[in-house]
Motif scaffolding. Sequence first.
Motif, short mmCIF file in Angstrom:
data_model
loop_
_atom_site.label_atom_id
_atom_site.label_comp_id
_atom_site.label_asym_id
_atom_site.label_seq_id
_atom_site.Cartn_x
_atom_site.Cartn_y
_atom_site.Cartn_z
N ARG A 61 2.36 1.70 -3.38
CA ARG A 61 1.42 1.93 -4.47
C ARG A 61 0.96 3.38 -4.51
O ARG A 61 0.72 3.92 -5.58
N THR A 62 0.83 4.01 -3.33
CA THR A 62 0.32 5.38 -3.30
C THR A 62 1.21 6.33 -4.13
O THR A 62 0.71 6.97 -5.06
N PRO A 63 2.54 6.40 -3.85
CA PRO A 63 3.35 7.29 -4.69
C PRO A 63 3.45 6.82 -6.14
O PRO A 63 3.51 7.63 -7.06
N GLU B 90 7.22 12.57 -4.76
CA GLU B 90 6.71 11.20 -4.63
C GLU B 90 7.85 10.18 -4.79
O GLU B 90 7.90 9.17 -4.08
N ARG C 150 2.76 11.58 6.70
CA ARG C 150 3.14 11.57 5.28
C ARG C 150 3.50 12.97 4.81
O ARG C 150 4.47 13.16 4.08
N SER D 36 -1.82 9.53 10.14
CA SER D 36 -1.12 9.12 8.91
C SER D 36 -0.90 10.30 7.98
O SER D 36 0.17 10.44 7.38
N HIS D 37 -1.94 11.13 7.86
CA HIS D 37 -1.84 12.24 6.92
C HIS D 37 -0.70 13.17 7.31
O HIS D 37 0.13 13.55 6.48
N THR E 113 1.13 5.33 -7.91
CA THR E 113 -0.07 5.74 -8.64
C THR E 113 0.03 7.21 -9.02
O THR E 113 -0.30 7.60 -10.14
N ALA E 114 0.53 8.03 -8.08
CA ALA E 114 0.66 9.46 -8.37
C ALA E 114 1.65 9.65 -9.53
O ALA E 114 1.36 10.40 -10.48
N ARG F 102 9.67 10.04 -1.62
CA ARG F 102 8.94 9.24 -0.63
C ARG F 102 9.23 7.75 -0.80
O ARG F 102 9.48 7.03 0.15
N HIS G 146 0.83 -1.21 0.00
CA HIS G 146 0.00 0.00 0.00
C HIS G 146 0.87 1.26 0.00
O HIS G 146 0.63 2.19 -0.77
N GLU G 147 1.90 1.25 0.84
CA GLU G 147 2.76 2.44 0.96
C GLU G 147 3.50 2.73 -0.35
O GLU G 147 3.78 3.88 -0.66
#
Length: 262
Positions: A47-49, A81, A220, A216-217, A51-52, A84, A44-45
């Motif tokens: 995939r987030t960057p 990203e 990050r 979390s927000h 995807t961006a 990150r 998950h961690e």
Amino acid sequence: HIYLVTLAGLGQGAARQVLCTFRDTSAEEAAEAMRRDFVANVSHELRTPLTALTGFIETLQGPARDDPGARERFLSIMAREAGRMNRLVRDLLQLSRVEAEERVRPRDPVDLAAVLASVRSTLRPVAEGLGATVRIDAPAGAIPVPGDHDQLVQVFSNLMENALKYGTAGQEVRVTVTREPSFRGPAVRVAVADRGEGIDPVHLPRLTERFYRVDSHRSREKGGTGLGLAIVKHIVARHRGWLKIDSVKGEGSTFTVILPVA
Ligand code: ADP
């Protein structure tokens, strides 16, 4: 557990004993569940960057191709990203290295005073950016401890950076070093204290778990990976030391590391 059960009076001279084996697999199941959770979290961690990044690449190849302003903006988001992802991979590698070595206690002679001073100077730009300062109160001279130099740098860098990150702008982060005569023998105590937002007591027991964050927000946003304190915990354990967290919501937090010197 292995039980040998004798069945008296059964059978005719033949086998009168039965071997029963019971194995408690709850620890193995818990370890397996943790491993599954960890893999899911890492995916998950990452995939987030990712995807961006994919989204911005498509936009740059299409609609924003001829818009220099948009290109600049998107490239700087993409750089953030990618940064990150870089930090996440760096922390994952660090964590797995420390875990692999946990049984071997490091015993190189390390001067803790020099470690703390070098971490402070590395973090100076971060502190200045926040209008904060790091103050070190320590006995004069070298403070020798047996350990792994780079890992101890990592511990105090994570703790001081957190104190600055979750502190209040313009504040002072205070690092206090004292001798501790009676922690399984002589030891050194280093307390990193901030006057920041503090942590609600319900979070304290889980704070050193991988990817556990109070917010979390916010983590990050500040470039956190959620792995810093897990790394600290493992390195301190490898040094046969102790990590203690005290915090009062709204007043600040103190992270104390005790390291044996013998
Ligand atoms: P992160 O990369 O999110 O900072 P850490 O493992 O270093 O991950 O810390 C886990 C969480 O603990 C953080 O997300 C934050 O919520 C909380 N935390 C850590 N240090 C402090 C501090 N000094 N003050 C308040 N909260 C903190």
